[in-house]
Design a protein around this motif. Structure first.
Motif, PDB file in Angstrom:
ATOM      1  N   GLN A 105       0.861  -1.183   0.000  1.00  0.00           N
ATOM      2  CA  GLN A 105       0.000   0.000   0.000  1.00  0.00           C
ATOM      3  C   GLN A 105       0.895   1.230   0.000  1.00  0.00           C
ATOM      4  O   GLN A 105       2.012   1.190   0.535  1.00  0.00           O
ATOM      5  CB  GLN A 105      -0.844   0.085   1.287  1.00  0.00           C
ATOM      6  CG  GLN A 105      -1.769  -1.026   1.563  1.00  0.00           C
ATOM      7  CD  GLN A 105      -2.482  -0.827   2.896  1.00  0.00           C
ATOM      8  OE1 GLN A 105      -2.345  -1.636   3.792  1.00  0.00           O
ATOM      9  NE2 GLN A 105      -3.283   0.244   3.017  1.00  0.00           N
ATOM     10  N   CYS A 150      -4.303  -0.985  -3.032  1.00  0.00           N
ATOM     11  CA  CYS A 150      -3.578  -2.099  -2.420  1.00  0.00           C
ATOM     12  C   CYS A 150      -3.293  -3.136  -3.505  1.00  0.00           C
ATOM     13  O   CYS A 150      -4.156  -3.404  -4.349  1.00  0.00           O
ATOM     14  CB  CYS A 150      -4.448  -2.685  -1.310  1.00  0.00           C
ATOM     15  SG  CYS A 150      -3.932  -4.258  -0.629  1.00  0.00           S
ATOM     16  N   LEU A 184     -10.435 -10.665   1.087  1.00  0.00           N
ATOM     17  CA  LEU A 184      -9.628  -9.451   1.212  1.00  0.00           C
ATOM     18  C   LEU A 184     -10.387  -8.465   2.073  1.00  0.00           C
ATOM     19  O   LEU A 184     -11.600  -8.302   1.914  1.00  0.00           O
ATOM     20  CB  LEU A 184      -9.344  -8.868  -0.173  1.00  0.00           C
ATOM     21  CG  LEU A 184      -8.467  -9.829  -0.996  1.00  0.00           C
ATOM     22  CD1 LEU A 184      -9.046 -10.061  -2.366  1.00  0.00           C
ATOM     23  CD2 LEU A 184      -7.044  -9.315  -1.074  1.00  0.00           C
ATOM     24  N   TRP A 189     -10.551  -4.699   4.512  1.00  0.00           N
ATOM     25  CA  TRP A 189     -10.099  -3.355   4.844  1.00  0.00           C
ATOM     26  C   TRP A 189     -10.390  -3.093   6.312  1.00  0.00           C
ATOM     27  O   TRP A 189     -11.518  -3.252   6.770  1.00  0.00           O
ATOM     28  CB  TRP A 189     -10.798  -2.294   3.991  1.00  0.00           C
ATOM     29  CG  TRP A 189     -10.293  -2.234   2.584  1.00  0.00           C
ATOM     30  CD1 TRP A 189     -10.894  -2.729   1.467  1.00  0.00           C
ATOM     31  CD2 TRP A 189      -9.071  -1.634   2.140  1.00  0.00           C
ATOM     32  NE1 TRP A 189     -10.132  -2.482   0.359  1.00  0.00           N
ATOM     33  CE2 TRP A 189      -8.997  -1.810   0.740  1.00  0.00           C
ATOM     34  CE3 TRP A 189      -8.022  -0.963   2.783  1.00  0.00           C
ATOM     35  CZ2 TRP A 189      -7.937  -1.346  -0.026  1.00  0.00           C
ATOM     36  CZ3 TRP A 189      -6.960  -0.507   2.023  1.00  0.00           C
ATOM     37  CH2 TRP A 189      -6.927  -0.683   0.635  1.00  0.00           C
ATOM     38  N   TYR A 207     -15.215  -6.210   3.657  1.00  0.00           N
ATOM     39  CA  TYR A 207     -14.416  -7.276   3.072  1.00  0.00           C
ATOM     40  C   TYR A 207     -15.055  -7.703   1.768  1.00  0.00           C
ATOM     41  O   TYR A 207     -16.229  -7.408   1.499  1.00  0.00           O
ATOM     42  CB  TYR A 207     -14.282  -8.458   4.025  1.00  0.00           C
ATOM     43  CG  TYR A 207     -15.594  -9.090   4.403  1.00  0.00           C
ATOM     44  CD1 TYR A 207     -16.317  -8.622   5.496  1.00  0.00           C
ATOM     45  CD2 TYR A 207     -16.114 -10.159   3.674  1.00  0.00           C
ATOM     46  CE1 TYR A 207     -17.524  -9.192   5.844  1.00  0.00           C
ATOM     47  CE2 TYR A 207     -17.324 -10.739   4.022  1.00  0.00           C
ATOM     48  CZ  TYR A 207     -18.022 -10.247   5.116  1.00  0.00           C
ATOM     49  OH  TYR A 207     -19.223 -10.803   5.458  1.00  0.00           O
ATOM     50  N   VAL A 244     -15.663  -1.110  -2.526  1.00  0.00           N
ATOM     51  CA  VAL A 244     -14.457  -1.910  -2.721  1.00  0.00           C
ATOM     52  C   VAL A 244     -14.468  -2.433  -4.142  1.00  0.00           C
ATOM     53  O   VAL A 244     -15.473  -2.975  -4.604  1.00  0.00           O
ATOM     54  CB  VAL A 244     -14.404  -3.083  -1.732  1.00  0.00           C
ATOM     55  CG1 VAL A 244     -13.155  -3.913  -1.966  1.00  0.00           C
ATOM     56  CG2 VAL A 244     -14.445  -2.574  -0.297  1.00  0.00           C
ATOM     57  N   LEU A 273      -6.632  -4.184  -5.303  1.00  0.00           N
ATOM     58  CA  LEU A 273      -7.812  -3.921  -4.481  1.00  0.00           C
ATOM     59  C   LEU A 273      -7.859  -2.432  -4.160  1.00  0.00           C
ATOM     60  O   LEU A 273      -6.805  -1.820  -3.922  1.00  0.00           O
ATOM     61  CB  LEU A 273      -7.716  -4.718  -3.178  1.00  0.00           C
ATOM     62  CG  LEU A 273      -8.850  -4.636  -2.171  1.00  0.00           C
ATOM     63  CD1 LEU A 273     -10.052  -5.427  -2.662  1.00  0.00           C
ATOM     64  CD2 LEU A 273      -8.398  -5.184  -0.821  1.00  0.00           C
ATOM     65  N   SER A 274      -9.025  -1.840  -4.189  1.00  0.00           N
ATOM     66  CA  SER A 274      -9.114  -0.427  -3.808  1.00  0.00           C
ATOM     67  C   SER A 274     -10.317  -0.209  -2.888  1.00  0.00           C
ATOM     68  O   SER A 274     -11.295  -0.957  -2.937  1.00  0.00           O
ATOM     69  CB  SER A 274      -9.228   0.481  -5.041  1.00  0.00           C
ATOM     70  OG  SER A 274     -10.453   0.287  -5.702  1.00  0.00           O
ATOM     71  N   CYS A 317      -5.059  -2.853   4.355  1.00  0.00           N
ATOM     72  CA  CYS A 317      -5.545  -3.891   3.465  1.00  0.00           C
ATOM     73  C   CYS A 317      -4.983  -5.209   4.010  1.00  0.00           C
ATOM     74  O   CYS A 317      -3.839  -5.257   4.478  1.00  0.00           O
ATOM     75  CB  CYS A 317      -5.025  -3.568   2.069  1.00  0.00           C
ATOM     76  SG  CYS A 317      -5.144  -4.858   0.849  1.00  0.00           S
ATOM     77  N   ASP A 357      -5.125  -9.738   3.439  1.00  0.00           N
ATOM     78  CA  ASP A 357      -5.692 -10.874   2.721  1.00  0.00           C
ATOM     79  C   ASP A 357      -5.523 -12.151   3.529  1.00  0.00           C
ATOM     80  O   ASP A 357      -4.666 -12.245   4.410  1.00  0.00           O
ATOM     81  CB  ASP A 357      -5.129 -10.993   1.308  1.00  0.00           C
ATOM     82  CG  ASP A 357      -3.750 -11.612   1.251  1.00  0.00           C
ATOM     83  OD1 ASP A 357      -3.358 -12.094   0.178  1.00  0.00           O
ATOM     84  OD2 ASP A 357      -3.050 -11.616   2.282  1.00  0.00           O
TER      85      ASP A 357
END
Lengths: 112, 114
Positions: free
Chosen positions: A6, A22, A32, A34, A48, A63, A72-73, A89, A91
């Motif tokens: 990140q 991310c 994944l 946040w 998530y 997301v 991933l954002s 972030c 996983d």
């Protein structure tokens, strides 16, 4: 081993949208997440997404997941001063033997 | 429902001592995981317990250990403390039997080693 990256800082004006990005390396990631951390506090789960989804929206949070690019954002609409925090972030790989793998966190700074 | 609770919130110890941290998960949650957070290394996974058994373990030395009780409460112990053990120790609980299930974190215990 797996890695989650990140950017360290993001500065936005109050009322604008914030987009925190991310990238991850583990192709077996299944979930994944946040998380948000305010000063002196633990981690608050924000949202998530499952790896078979492209997008998830939850009130001001959106997301987006690009599984092909492992990107991933997290978009926060109408950013407020209360959104000022560190956003992580994370996983979880299939099987989860290594727990959650976290990025270093993005400091979101809100300008008035 | 009450969230994850951790005690104590703050601890100061000296090198060579040992320390025990406690975590009470959300009611009904059977999995408890521990993480170490430092400015340099970020958040790192220590271990995970489910039904009183250590199910997964991160890459930490044997000085770091833990256990889980029949009521799902968990403790972690660090023996022979080193300066580098100064960190925020976070506990997380999850409801189901897979560690990929959503984890909810407590406020953490801030350990300072002098």
């Amino acid at each position: 081993g797996e890695d989650v990256e990140q950017s360290l800082f993001l500065s936005v004006r109050e009322g604008d949208s914030s987009v925190i990005n991310c990238t991850y390396t583990d192709s077996s990631s299944t979930y994944l997440y946040w998380y948000k951390q305010e000063p002196g506090a633990g981690l608050q789960l924000l949202t998530y997404i499952f790896s078979n989804m492209d997008m998830k929206q939850d009130q001001r949070l959106t997301v987006l997941l690009n599984k092909k690019d492992k990107h991933l954002s997290l978009r926060i609409a109408d950013t407020q001063t209360g959104d000022s925090a560190i956003y992580f972030c994370a996983d979880a790989e299939a099987g989860g033997a290594d727990g959650l793998t976290f990025g270093k966190g993005t400091h979101l700074i809100i300008q008035p | 429902k009450a969230g994850v609770t951790q005690t104590p919130r703050y601890l100061i110890k000296t090198r060579g001592q040992q320390v025990t941290l406690s975590c009470s998960p959300i009611s009904g949650h059977r999995s408890v995981s521990w993480y170490q957070q430092t400015p340099g290394q970020g958040l790192q996974f220590l271990f995970e317990y489910f039904s009183e058994t250590q199910r997964n373990k991160g890459n930490f030395p044997g000085r770091f250990s833990g256990r889980q009780f029949s009521n799902s409460r968990s403790e972690m112990n660090v023996s022979t403390l080193e300066l580098g053990d100064s960190a925020l120790y976070l506990c997380a609980s999850s409801p189901a039997s897979t560690v990929t299930d959503t984890q909810y974190f407590g406020p953490g215990t801030r350990l300072t080693v002098l």
